[in-house]
Design a protein around this motif. Sequence first.
Motif, PDB file in Angstrom:
ATOM      1  N   PRO A  43       0.820  -1.228   0.000  1.00  0.00           N
ATOM      2  CA  PRO A  43       0.000   0.000   0.000  1.00  0.00           C
ATOM      3  C   PRO A  43       0.851   1.274   0.000  1.00  0.00           C
ATOM      4  CG  PRO A  43      -0.822  -1.564   1.621  1.00  0.00           C
ATOM      5  CD  PRO A  43       0.471  -2.116   1.112  1.00  0.00           C
ATOM      6  N   ARG A  44       1.955   1.247   0.776  1.00  0.00           N
ATOM      7  CA  ARG A  44       2.830   2.424   0.838  1.00  0.00           C
ATOM      8  C   ARG A  44       3.510   2.664  -0.516  1.00  0.00           C
ATOM      9  NH1 ARG A  44       4.713   6.617   1.726  1.00  0.00           N
ATOM     10  NH2 ARG A  44       6.630   7.230   2.764  1.00  0.00           N
ATOM     11  N   ARG A  45       3.887   1.582  -1.174  1.00  0.00           N
ATOM     12  CA  ARG A  45       4.555   1.723  -2.484  1.00  0.00           C
ATOM     13  C   ARG A  45       3.582   2.321  -3.510  1.00  0.00           C
ATOM     14  NH1 ARG A  45       9.315  -0.493  -1.817  1.00  0.00           N
ATOM     15  NH2 ARG A  45       9.488  -2.067  -0.199  1.00  0.00           N
ATOM     16  N   ILE A  46       2.345   1.820  -3.474  1.00  0.00           N
ATOM     17  CA  ILE A  46       1.350   2.334  -4.424  1.00  0.00           C
ATOM     18  C   ILE A  46       1.047   3.803  -4.112  1.00  0.00           C
ATOM     19  CG2 ILE A  46      -1.054   2.088  -5.191  1.00  0.00           C
ATOM     20  CD1 ILE A  46      -0.619  -0.993  -4.693  1.00  0.00           C
ATOM     21  N   GLU A  47       0.954   4.110  -2.821  1.00  0.00           N
ATOM     22  CA  GLU A  47       0.688   5.503  -2.426  1.00  0.00           C
ATOM     23  C   GLU A  47       1.797   6.420  -2.953  1.00  0.00           C
ATOM     24  OE1 GLU A  47       0.618   6.164   1.860  1.00  0.00           O
ATOM     25  OE2 GLU A  47       1.296   8.207   1.422  1.00  0.00           O
ATOM     26  N   ARG A  48       3.046   5.946  -2.848  1.00  0.00           N
ATOM     27  CA  ARG A  48       4.153   6.792  -3.318  1.00  0.00           C
ATOM     28  C   ARG A  48       4.120   6.988  -4.830  1.00  0.00           C
ATOM     29  NH1 ARG A  48       9.000   5.237   0.485  1.00  0.00           N
ATOM     30  NH2 ARG A  48       9.162   3.510  -0.931  1.00  0.00           N
ATOM     31  N   GLU A  49       3.704   5.940  -5.558  1.00  0.00           N
ATOM     32  CA  GLU A  49       3.588   6.103  -7.014  1.00  0.00           C
ATOM     33  C   GLU A  49       2.563   7.193  -7.331  1.00  0.00           C
ATOM     34  OE1 GLU A  49       5.239   4.509  -9.718  1.00  0.00           O
ATOM     35  OE2 GLU A  49       6.548   3.947  -8.061  1.00  0.00           O
ATOM     36  N   VAL A  50       1.481   7.190  -6.550  1.00  0.00           N
ATOM     37  CA  VAL A  50       0.416   8.171  -6.812  1.00  0.00           C
ATOM     38  C   VAL A  50       0.875   9.563  -6.395  1.00  0.00           C
ATOM     39  CG1 VAL A  50      -1.938   8.848  -6.194  1.00  0.00           C
ATOM     40  CG2 VAL A  50      -1.403   6.429  -6.579  1.00  0.00           C
ATOM     41  N   VAL A  51       1.409   9.662  -5.164  1.00  0.00           N
ATOM     42  CA  VAL A  51       1.715  10.990  -4.618  1.00  0.00           C
ATOM     43  C   VAL A  51       3.005  11.562  -5.217  1.00  0.00           C
ATOM     44  CG1 VAL A  51       2.230  12.246  -2.488  1.00  0.00           C
ATOM     45  CG2 VAL A  51       0.499  10.455  -2.486  1.00  0.00           C
ATOM     46  N   GLU A  52       4.050  10.738  -5.254  1.00  0.00           N
ATOM     47  CA  GLU A  52       5.352  11.270  -5.680  1.00  0.00           C
ATOM     48  C   GLU A  52       5.527  11.266  -7.191  1.00  0.00           C
ATOM     49  OE1 GLU A  52       8.728   9.770  -3.579  1.00  0.00           O
ATOM     50  OE2 GLU A  52       7.711   9.960  -1.662  1.00  0.00           O
ATOM     51  N   VAL A  53       5.056  10.194  -7.841  1.00  0.00           N
ATOM     52  CA  VAL A  53       5.274  10.137  -9.293  1.00  0.00           C
ATOM     53  C   VAL A  53       4.161  10.908 -10.005  1.00  0.00           C
ATOM     54  CG1 VAL A  53       5.559   8.629 -11.285  1.00  0.00           C
ATOM     55  CG2 VAL A  53       6.500   7.946  -9.079  1.00  0.00           C
ATOM     56  N   LEU A  54       2.907  10.482  -9.802  1.00  0.00           N
ATOM     57  CA  LEU A  54       1.816  11.170 -10.509  1.00  0.00           C
ATOM     58  C   LEU A  54       1.600  12.583  -9.950  1.00  0.00           C
ATOM     59  CD1 LEU A  54      -0.832   8.338 -10.945  1.00  0.00           C
ATOM     60  CD2 LEU A  54       0.645   9.336 -12.681  1.00  0.00           C
ATOM     61  N   GLY A  55       1.638  12.705  -8.620  1.00  0.00           N
ATOM     62  CA  GLY A  55       1.378  14.013  -8.006  1.00  0.00           C
ATOM     63  C   GLY A  55       2.596  14.921  -7.977  1.00  0.00           C
ATOM     64  N   GLN A  56       3.795  14.368  -8.254  1.00  0.00           N
ATOM     65  CA  GLN A  56       5.030  15.170  -8.297  1.00  0.00           C
ATOM     66  C   GLN A  56       5.273  15.928  -6.980  1.00  0.00           C
ATOM     67  OE1 GLN A  56       6.661  15.948 -12.061  1.00  0.00           O
ATOM     68  NE2 GLN A  56       6.218  13.836 -11.511  1.00  0.00           N
TER      69      GLN A  56
END
Length: 668
Positions: A43-56
């Motif tokens: 869940p944390r990895r997916i959250e980071r993809e959303v927040v850090e990669v997609l959300g920049q």
Amino acid sequence: MVVRVGILLVLLAVAVGLFARRARLLYRLIRLGRPVMRRGDMPRRIEREVVEVLGQRKLFQRLLPGLMHAFIFWGFLVLLTTIAEALGQAVERDFAIPVIGRSGWLGSVQDVFAAMVIVGIGIAVWIREVQRPERFVGSHKLEAFRILGLIFWIMITLFGLTASRIAIGLAEAPTAWTPISTALSHLFAPMSRGWREFFVWFFLWTHLLLILGFLMYLAYSKHLHIVTSAINVFFANTKPRGTLTRLRIDLEALESEDVSLGAATIADLSQKELLDLYACTECGRCQSACPAWNTGKPLSPKLLIMDLRDHLLDEGPKILAARESGAPREPVPLIPDVVDEEVVWACTTCGACMQECPVDIEHIDHIVDLRRNLVMAESRFPQEAGQLLRNLENSGNPWGLPQSQRAAWAEGLEVRVLQAGEPAPEYLYWVGCAGSFDDRAKSISRSVVALLQRAGVDFAIIGEREGCTGDPARRMGNEYLFQTMAEQNVETLGDAAVRKIVANCPHCFNTLRNEYPDYGGSYEVVHHTELFARLVSEGQLTPTQEVNALLAYHDPCYLGRHNDVYEAPRDVLDAVPGLRTVELPRHRHRALCCGAGGARMWMEERVGKRINAERMDEASSTGAHVIGVACPYCLVMLDDGAKDRGLRTEILDVAQVMERSLGPLPAP
Ligand code: SF4
Ligand code: SF4
């Protein structure tokens, strides 16, 4: 049509084939490294993809560069649809993506985002050529411009394609939804039908050629990050930033097998560390935050990563070839051939680089792995650090003082010293070596005790049974010594049935809380500021006496950046009557290190400006009379820094400030 399909297939085969060939090599190079487990905590990895990669998220820490990158990145995501359309239109002139292809909203989104990419490129050029931030020193400028140029021409040909298609009545979306392309289509109005048809053909094929060329160039360039950064973020460590990756050392296995200690060669780095090398964007955010670089030391976290990457791309294929052929190959030592030894020792492990890095590169792991090899395999370290290791080995603390003196600071304070077999208190107060042996830090321990007693907390210390947590040994690279110390402490704490620990040293706090679970010791560990903030909010500690001073709070790296404890110390200080507070220019996650972490406390700082002096110069610019700290190392370093600068600024731990405000004991 057959010819068009044939040409397209040949182009795709060449581009995808070359890309796949390179990707296979890059993958095999990563496989050279030490395997590392990074699959848990999905869940944390997916959250980071959303927040850090997609959300920049990290990129938006600075507005203009954040906007620039987000425009280009989000634009590229949307433009995946235009690439699909262009590929389809190379085969079938009227092609549109099924279901959504002719909708106005898709046309609008494509139109706007294509323009945003061009604006983003403009901002990027302006930042690099007009602002010229220092963080780009050492980055590959020409290659960055080549990439930006390629993206620019991809966008221009895309607009050319959509505008010329509108001009011949082949628009996918209703023209009212694509105002930019529709406006540009008027440029084709004076042309004959034949010329318009020609431009549709010309822009379509140049657009496709540029995209395929971009794909191939990426794989072979040093700006691989466009492909690898999201993967790197996914595999980043999900533990608190202060947690080092464990290196289990089995001495028997070491004697019987050819096992490396730390990183001697590029193949000794972990697979995540090698992936880090592909992900670097050369943005220099780590470099501009690094206290070592900013005070004139030879360490730049960016240049370290770039040097290792260049070496991997150069040396890796030779290692693979040698392994395949069975030919002997002399390994190239990373130190000194790739990384200068001074670079490795300059790091304070403050984590500022990792905090800033938008693609979650783990610089500290690289540096500590290099140190591990120097220390454990080669016994190479700065001379003063040798004394530290001897003290830890012989006396169990960095000061080299006898264990029998560990609890001497508590004499007369009526502190319970937990004896073997006695029931555990609610909280074990873990004093730490600084609080036990350093004269200035001992006053923090006394204040902590006074506050715990005043609040009626059930606590005890373990006195002589407490040993150094091993933090300085571990950060210095002596993983074996750390492991021994950790196992000993875990055994002691287990025998004492300890469940809750309060620590006033953030280094002990970090090690006990985040690293001891790997050695079988799991406790509820709180920092003293967290406990005091709770006691104040629950009314068990009530500051009453005014402390008339202006205080600037300095965030310790191992409390703030490494463990995200920012509010508790501020909450305690806010409760003190009369105390006025001001923030240092660099505070919270941007706080400048005091210079003591990473075992630098015990090493000389011979090159450049002293980090503690730099911090005190910054502190004096606030006009504060007191610098508040929440770490005994920071107290000692900043106190030295103040003396060095001839400042009369007082350095006090939050516990000491709080104790001053308690006033006399209420009548029984
Ligand atoms: S941890 Fe701190 S000192 Fe070390 S490289 Fe990163 S920013 Fe520099
Ligand atoms: S390591 Fe991270 S912060 Fe540093 S230059 Fe590379 S991408 Fe930027």
